[in-house]
Scaffold this motif. Structure first.
Motif, short mmCIF file in Angstrom:
data_model
loop_
_atom_site.label_atom_id
_atom_site.label_comp_id
_atom_site.label_asym_id
_atom_site.label_seq_id
_atom_site.Cartn_x
_atom_site.Cartn_y
_atom_site.Cartn_z
N LYS A 34 -46.08 -42.97 -7.81
CA LYS A 34 -46.67 -43.36 -9.08
C LYS A 34 -47.85 -44.21 -8.51
O LYS A 34 -48.84 -44.11 -9.14
CB LYS A 34 -45.60 -44.15 -9.67
N LYS A 35 -47.67 -45.24 -7.81
CA LYS A 35 -48.76 -45.94 -7.17
C LYS A 35 -49.88 -45.19 -6.77
O LYS A 35 -51.05 -45.60 -7.12
CB LYS A 35 -48.36 -47.18 -6.45
N LEU A 36 -49.59 -44.13 -5.89
CA LEU A 36 -50.52 -43.54 -5.41
C LEU A 36 -51.23 -42.78 -6.30
O LEU A 36 -52.61 -42.41 -6.28
CB LEU A 36 -50.16 -42.55 -4.12
N SER A 37 -50.49 -42.19 -7.22
CA SER A 37 -51.51 -41.45 -8.41
C SER A 37 -52.34 -42.15 -9.20
O SER A 37 -53.58 -41.71 -9.60
CB SER A 37 -50.36 -40.90 -9.52
N TYR A 38 -52.12 -43.62 -9.44
CA TYR A 38 -53.10 -44.27 -9.88
C TYR A 38 -54.47 -44.49 -9.07
O TYR A 38 -55.34 -44.47 -9.71
CB TYR A 38 -52.66 -45.70 -10.13
N ILE B 54 -52.28 -34.79 -11.55
CA ILE B 54 -51.85 -35.12 -10.18
C ILE B 54 -50.34 -34.96 -9.80
O ILE B 54 -49.43 -35.45 -10.36
CB ILE B 54 -52.27 -36.54 -10.00
N GLU B 55 -50.33 -34.21 -8.88
CA GLU B 55 -48.84 -33.85 -8.45
C GLU B 55 -48.79 -34.11 -6.97
O GLU B 55 -49.62 -33.67 -6.22
CB GLU B 55 -48.37 -32.28 -8.72
N ILE B 56 -47.84 -35.08 -6.78
CA ILE B 56 -47.80 -35.50 -5.41
C ILE B 56 -46.18 -35.30 -4.98
O ILE B 56 -45.08 -35.59 -5.59
CB ILE B 56 -47.90 -36.96 -5.26
N THR B 57 -45.99 -34.62 -3.84
CA THR B 57 -44.86 -34.45 -3.02
C THR B 57 -44.74 -35.09 -1.66
O THR B 57 -45.78 -34.93 -1.08
CB THR B 57 -44.60 -32.93 -2.79
N ASN B 58 -43.83 -35.65 -1.79
CA ASN B 58 -43.56 -36.71 -0.23
C ASN B 58 -42.68 -36.04 0.31
O ASN B 58 -41.48 -36.07 0.20
CB ASN B 58 -43.47 -38.23 -0.71
N ARG C 162 -56.45 -29.93 -12.01
CA ARG C 162 -55.33 -30.12 -11.31
C ARG C 162 -55.33 -29.89 -9.95
O ARG C 162 -55.71 -29.04 -9.38
CB ARG C 162 -54.11 -29.56 -11.95
N ILE C 163 -54.66 -31.21 -9.03
CA ILE C 163 -54.45 -30.93 -7.46
C ILE C 163 -53.18 -31.26 -7.22
O ILE C 163 -52.68 -32.31 -7.83
CB ILE C 163 -55.81 -31.90 -6.95
N SER C 164 -52.89 -30.63 -6.11
CA SER C 164 -51.39 -30.95 -5.75
C SER C 164 -51.43 -31.60 -4.43
O SER C 164 -52.48 -31.25 -3.55
CB SER C 164 -50.49 -29.54 -5.60
N PHE C 165 -50.89 -32.63 -4.10
CA PHE C 165 -51.00 -33.42 -2.82
C PHE C 165 -49.58 -33.24 -2.08
O PHE C 165 -48.39 -33.60 -2.85
CB PHE C 165 -51.32 -34.85 -3.25
N LEU C 166 -49.68 -32.95 -1.10
CA LEU C 166 -48.20 -32.99 -0.09
C LEU C 166 -48.55 -33.97 1.03
O LEU C 166 -49.49 -33.68 1.81
CB LEU C 166 -48.04 -31.64 0.42
N LEU C 167 -47.81 -35.18 1.23
CA LEU C 167 -47.82 -35.90 2.25
C LEU C 167 -46.57 -35.40 3.18
O LEU C 167 -45.30 -35.29 2.60
CB LEU C 167 -47.22 -37.13 1.75
#
Length: 147
Positions: free
Chosen positions: A17-21, A3-7, A36-41
């Motif tokens: 980190k909490k959102l990835s859980y 899980i890749e998260i970009t804020n 694998r999914i990338s997430f952009l907020l």
């Protein structure tokens, strides 16, 4: 699973980190193992720009899912872009917590990457049912201390 998260927004403070859980729980509930999914907020300005550039719609939206089949990385499903600003705005309209509204958008995007569609009423109803199930399951996991 990765899980890749970009804020890329400053509307609300969000712990990647909490959102990835939470997203790992969604993956588990959907049976996603090695994808694998990338997430952009982001905010409304960025998502409106992406909506116009890629979907030719000149308006704000809550979520965009980009299915990105990559022959060099077959485990990559794509990217989900969510407007946190729109989640906050819509949450006020619906009388729900903004974080839950944002999770709904994230789930909606993941379902699109998995092939769910919401164009026809029958498909939209199925997608809404799945979203409702997943949000309920996440609430249960949080209530029993899993996440």
């Amino acid at each position: 699973m990765k899980i890749e998260i970009t804020n890329h927004q400053k509307i609300k403070k969000i712990s990647p980190k909490k959102l990835s859980y939470v997203l790992r729980d969604v993956y588990e509930l959907l049976g996603i193992r090695s994808k694998r999914i990338s997430f952009l907020l982001c905010d409304n300005t960025l998502i409106t720009s992406l909506n116009q550039k890629f979907l030719h719609r000149r308006r704000v939206t809550d979520v965009i899912a980009f299915i990105l089949d990559d022959e060099f990385d077959p485990g990559y499903l794509g990217e989900v872009v969510v407007s946190v600003e729109e989640a906050v705005r819509q949450a006020k309209c619906y009388g729900v917590y903004w974080y839950e509204e944002m999770l709904l958008y994230l789930i909606h995007g993941i379902l699109h990457l998995l092939g769910y569609d919401d164009i026809k009423k029958k498909d939209r109803d199925l997608m809404r049912q799945k979203e409702k199930y997943l949000l309920g399951a996440l609430r249960t996991r949080v209530a029993v201390g899993k996440s």
